[in-house]
Design a protein around this motif. Structure first.
Motif: not given
Length: 141
Positions: A40-57, A59-70
């Motif tokens: 009954a307690i609403p649970v929301s995911a924390p806001p993503a602090n990363a996204s695929i848009a961060q990988c510009n230029g 670069l080789a980019c990496a994220w610690t979580d799936r789907q380009f998050q973390g």
């Protein structure tokens, strides 16, 4: 009776099995009630602090979580070991003009995963690449 314990008399209480069953039922009801309260307690995911848009230029980019998050890391040249990203990478992107190689061990050793230019993806367990990348190599051809 030995040890001063009185023998049970009629009407002294329920048989021994009944309190045990009541305890089990009470535990089940308590668990169901706690589960109902939890859902009954609403649970929301924390806001993503990363996204695929961060990988510009270039670069080789990496994220610690799936789907380009973390946590996000990016490199513009061959690097090994990847400090702060040792065995925690679950998403990768190659925004450079050439292929790159992700290595499972520092200093470009171990298993190799070659990633084509302009590609991105993420790994799930039991994929051996998930949480096993430790260096990146930029190919010149």
């Amino acid at each position: 009776m030995p040890h001063g314990i009185a023998a049970p008399t009629a009407g002294a209480g329920p048989p021994l099995r009944r309190p045990r069953m009541n305890r089990i039922i009470a535990l089940i009801v308590t668990g169901l009630t706690a589960g109902a309260l939890y859902t009954a307690i609403p649970v929301s995911a924390p806001p993503a602090n990363a996204s695929i848009a961060q990988c510009n230029g270039r670069l080789a980019c990496a994220w610690t979580d799936r789907q380009f998050q973390g946590a996000f890391g990016s490199w513009s040249r061959s690097t090994g070991p990847l400090r702060g990203f040792h065995n925690v990478i679950s998403s990768v992107a190659n925004n450079g003009p050439r292929d790159i190689g992700w290595w499972s061990e520092p200093n470009f050793t171990g298993r190799l995963f070659v990633q084509k230019s302009g590609s991105a993806g993420f790994f799930n367990w039991p994929d051996v690449r998930n949480d096993s990348i430790n260096s990146v190599w930029f190919y010149t051809r």
